[in-house]
Structure formats: structure tokens, C-alpha cells
Design a protein around this motif. Sequence first.
Motif, mmCIF file in Angstrom:
data_model
loop_
_atom_site.group_PDB
_atom_site.id
_atom_site.type_symbol
_atom_site.label_atom_id
_atom_site.label_comp_id
_atom_site.label_asym_id
_atom_site.label_seq_id
_atom_site.Cartn_x
_atom_site.Cartn_y
_atom_site.Cartn_z
ATOM 1 N N THR A 1 0.718 -1.023 -0.010
ATOM 2 C CA THR A 1 -0.063 -0.027 0.020
ATOM 3 C C THR A 1 0.922 1.431 0.198
ATOM 4 O O THR A 1 0.607 2.102 -0.693
ATOM 5 C CB THR A 1 -0.967 0.095 1.285
ATOM 6 N N LEU A 2 2.010 1.061 0.861
ATOM 7 C CA LEU A 2 2.841 2.564 0.972
ATOM 8 C C LEU A 2 3.519 2.324 -0.188
ATOM 9 O O LEU A 2 3.733 3.789 -0.705
ATOM 10 C CB LEU A 2 3.423 2.450 2.079
ATOM 11 N N THR A 3 4.106 1.555 -0.932
ATOM 12 C CA THR A 3 4.721 1.618 -2.107
ATOM 13 C C THR A 3 3.938 2.156 -3.122
ATOM 14 O O THR A 3 4.396 2.995 -4.124
ATOM 15 C CB THR A 3 5.448 0.333 -2.412
ATOM 16 N N SER B 1 2.796 9.108 -6.116
ATOM 17 C CA SER B 1 2.924 10.582 -6.020
ATOM 18 C C SER B 1 4.328 10.937 -6.718
ATOM 19 O O SER B 1 4.679 12.052 -6.734
ATOM 20 C CB SER B 1 3.249 10.739 -4.608
ATOM 21 N N VAL B 2 4.651 10.205 -7.752
ATOM 22 C CA VAL B 2 5.707 10.349 -8.538
ATOM 23 C C VAL B 2 5.180 11.478 -9.759
ATOM 24 O O VAL B 2 3.981 11.239 -10.028
ATOM 25 C CB VAL B 2 6.407 9.110 -9.477
ATOM 26 N N VAL B 3 5.817 12.498 -10.198
ATOM 27 C CA VAL B 3 5.507 13.556 -10.809
ATOM 28 C C VAL B 3 4.767 13.014 -12.124
ATOM 29 O O VAL B 3 5.799 12.138 -12.747
ATOM 30 C CB VAL B 3 6.265 14.479 -11.024
ATOM 31 N N ALA C 1 10.827 6.827 -6.774
ATOM 32 C CA ALA C 1 9.582 6.563 -5.522
ATOM 33 C C ALA C 1 10.691 5.793 -4.442
ATOM 34 O O ALA C 1 10.135 5.441 -3.641
ATOM 35 C CB ALA C 1 8.573 5.682 -5.951
ATOM 36 N N SER C 2 11.929 5.840 -4.665
ATOM 37 C CA SER C 2 12.990 5.045 -3.813
ATOM 38 C C SER C 2 12.576 5.206 -2.396
ATOM 39 O O SER C 2 12.522 4.423 -1.467
ATOM 40 C CB SER C 2 14.213 4.896 -4.203
ATOM 41 N N VAL C 3 12.570 6.359 -2.092
ATOM 42 C CA VAL C 3 12.643 6.949 -0.488
ATOM 43 C C VAL C 3 11.267 6.424 -0.134
ATOM 44 O O VAL C 3 11.268 5.727 0.990
ATOM 45 C CB VAL C 3 12.645 8.632 -0.554
#
Lengths: 272, 307
Positions: free
Chosen positions: B181-183, B189-191, B217-219
Motif C-alpha cells: 500500500t505504501l509503495t 506520488s511520482v510527478v 519513488a525509492s525513498v
Amino acid sequence: MMHVSADVREDTTRPRADKISVKDLDFYYGDFQALTGITVGIKERGVTAFIGPSGCGKSTFLRCFNRMNDLIPGTKVDGTILVDGEDIYAPGVDPVDLRRRVGMIFQQPNPFPMSIYDNVAFGPRLHGVTKKPELDEIVERSLERANLWKEVKEILPRGGLTLSGGQQQRLCIARVLAVEPDIMLMDEPCSAIDPTSVQKIEDLMDELKDRITIIIVTHNMQQAARVSDETAFFLQEKTGQPAEMVEFGRTAEIFTSPKDRRTEDYITGRFG
Amino acid sequence: MADEPMTTSTPSESKSTLKLMSKSMYAKEAALRNLFLLCATAAVAGVALIFLFVGVRGWPIIQDPGLGAFLFGKVWSSSTDQFGILPLVTGTLVITIGALLLGAPLAVGTAVFLSEIASPRVRSVVRPAVELLAGVPSVVYGFFGLIILRPIIANLTGGLGFGPLTAAIILAVMIVPTIATLTEDALGSVVPGIREASYAMGATTWQTIYKVLLPAASVGIIDAIILGMGRAVGETMAVVMVAGNAPQFFQGLGEPVSTLTSQIVIDMSYASGTHRTALFGMAVILFLISMGLVALVRVISNRKKEG
């Protein structure tokens, strides 16, 4: 008649053949037909501008040339688009390969969140260029052609997103140039950046157009008049109706003696 | 105020048409502000009180056998009054790492599928299914592990099938919804522009995913994995049911081990004296681990924002 301080230059160096030939193009978003009956030949090299009011399908049409519309589910194209005589919508054509030949610049500068160097090297790396010296050379050459080299040569490892908006847009141009496309599509490339940067990008287009076929969608008629050799005017007459290409011709003629009444109304600012 | 004689020449004072805030309105605003402040304080106070409580009850363990003997003692045996938690810490570590190795790729893959590949229709089935995994009570996972998975592992490793492998597999499934879910949020949310840019550069879907989207999105993905790790460290019931619960060092994937949490839950009902104190000491350790993980998430997120 509006007088635009147009520097519309006659290209007399060599005859220009059609780079892109569009015939009877209809475009659909699901059940909604967005474009109808477009037939046009876009000449090689030089700049072709697409103008028209918002929502008249200019960008949709532009995105047909690199099949970016394929990414939107439910879109459909009827008719043919030939690039160098080849039907790009023929069955079996790989849109991925097409997009390597037809580069695209977007309204919002969209560098990847990686270094300036990696941004420019992105395309060549996709092609399988892995040797550092070769990549170095491509990066330098591409940034130079995008008139950005002098500003960034000391800071290549820095993130592309740290640049100003106008620099980011030129970085995106360099990123496209790195894969040596022969067509560059520009979708309102100047509407999100400051005036000084606009000037730089227009100068750049002028330099690039000797080798690359550029198609630019713009809302700014002065810009169309300044940078383009040919201009196409698009119009959606009624909401819910498909848009069509009203007139296409040499920019000088479109802006000084348009044949169609609607074109004249638009460029003299009567609507849109 | 309007009755006051106009002695000043400032026009704004004499001719203001702006309504003044009424007293009752002001009081209401202040009350609401305090109410929300109270809610936030309650949460913080709860955490602080729990920490204080377990800290006070666990403190003597640091004095009596000493911190070193507690943390690095190799024997956990209530009959001989030896309470070294090293075997339990290693048990927790082995099971957690195993769960992450199995679960994180599965979860990130699920998120990529949901975010980038699945059609809306497929997504509308798969996403609720993944979210449902988070809602399944952990005792049910444990039960599944005990009845279905344990015999299979027993065949693979020999023994009874109680051990780190069974526990790690069950935990891997349990942390999938957290990480997935978080990933998916991080990918979402990547532009959007850079996804388009990548395709327009002639990248394939796969190239777009691994060269552009995953790095971008790595962070968020690392945060997701750390939070999944927190869940794996803290999970108790399912682990108790399948890990074997022998407070011994890791000897093999099919050999019983115990973890910090499972040892607490097993011993708490009868422990007394130093034994009980040791359990509180373990609770403090667990507390510190999760605080450390949350802090790690903070540090990583902040560093990304700066650079």
C-alpha cells in the motif's frame, strides 16, 4: 488584419519533401470523436505550428505522431499517418521504436529526478550505449545543441530538478536530442517558463530546424508567427463536436491573407 | 467602537466595513484549538506513559545481572534464573530478515503491478484483496501456518516444521499489505510528467518502471519496507504458533526458535521476580527498536527532501 512582426523566412536552400503525411485522420476518446477528417502534409525540416483555441485537438493531433495517445485507454485512430512514407499505425509497428525517432517536449518541463548527466544519457542508455567516453561525448554534444552546456558543464552530477524552469526545459530538449530524432514534437513548450527562457528556446528551434522537423503546439500566435514556416489552424466549432483543421499553409499567408473567414477571426482576436 | 469620537485620521478605522469577530466565535475557535491540542497530547502522553511504565518495571534487570549480561547473555532459562536475550534477539532478527527477503519483493511487485500495469478492472479486484490481507487477524495467519504450511516445511527441512522458515513465510504475507500500500502511494506520488517523458523517450513499460519510477519513488519504498519491518518485529501471535518457541540460538531453518515478542507472551502469565523484570526489559528493547525504525524513516525522508 493584425500585423504581426513576423520574421517568416523563405527557405530557399533546398526543396522540402513531406516528412509526415496525414490522410483522413479521425480520432476518438472512447465514444467521443475529438478530431475529424484531417489531411495534411508536414514538410521535412522547418517548423510547423499548430494554433487554435483551447480544446481544439491540437495536442491530441500532435500526440498521434509519436503514438503517445496509445497510453490512454480507449483511444482510437482512423485514417493513416505516414512518417517517411511508412504507416506508423500499421499493425505490428512498435510504438516504442517510433518514439525513439519522434521526440517530444512537454508543456511542463519534466526532467527525471536524477542528475543532469543521467537525464541526457537516459535515451542513449536505452539504446544500449554503455561506454563512458561515448556517453560523455553524447551528453556534451546534446547539451551544446540545446544551448545549455555552458551553464551546466560544471554541475553535471547535480540533480536536473535543481535547474530553473527554463533550464529544465532546455535539459529536456537536450535529452531528446541525445537520441538524434528527426522529428521533435513540442507541446506548448514555452507556456510554463519565463520570457527570457522563451527567447532562448525560440532561438534554439531556429538552429535545430535545419536538421530536424519541428512541430509546435502553441497558444501564442506571435510565437507561431515568429518561429514557424507553416501553420495549421484547428477549430472545434461546437462543444461535443469533433475538431477539424480549418486551414493549413505558409505561416506568412495564414497570418496575412487567410483564406478562411474563421482563421481570420481567430488571428485577429475575435474569439478564442 | 463606532461611537468613539474620530480623533485619528486613519480612514480604515473610521470607515471599516469588515465585521469584527464576535466574542462567542472567538471562544469557540479557541476551544476547538485546545481540543485538538488535547488529542495530540493524549497520543504523546500515552506513548510516554507506556515507555515509563515498562522502563520502571524493567530497570532492575540492568542493575542485577547487568546490561551486558541481559543483552548478550547466551542462555535464557527461567529454571536456572538465567535471562540472556541474545538467542531471542537473533530469533527475531532471523525471522524478520527472512520475512523481508520474501515479503518485500512480493509487495513491491504487487504495488508496481497495481500502479503501472493492471487495468482498472483488475486493479479494482486485486487492491481490495491486498488490503484485506491487512484485516485478517494474526491468529488466523498463525492457524494457517500451523495447519497448512508447517507440514510442508516439515517435509522440506525435516523435523516438525516449527521454526524460522515457517514463521518468515507467514510474516512475509502479513507485511505485504503494509509495504504494497505504501509503495503504491509512493509510485502514485511520482510527478506524472516523468512517466510520460520516459515513454516519450522510447522507454518500454519495464524500462520506465525500473529506470525512472522505482528510483523516483525509492525513498517512499524504503520507508514502506522499514515500516513493514516494524510490523514483522512486533508481530506476536502468528509467530508464537509456528516458530517453535525454544529459546535457543538459530540452528537451521526448520529448528525451533523464539523471539522477543513470543517469549514475552508465553512467559508473562507465570513469570515472577527477575524473570518478570527481564520480560519488561525485553519490552523496552522492542520499544527502542520500533522507535529506531521510525526515526530511520524520518532521517531518510528528510535527507531526500534536502538533496
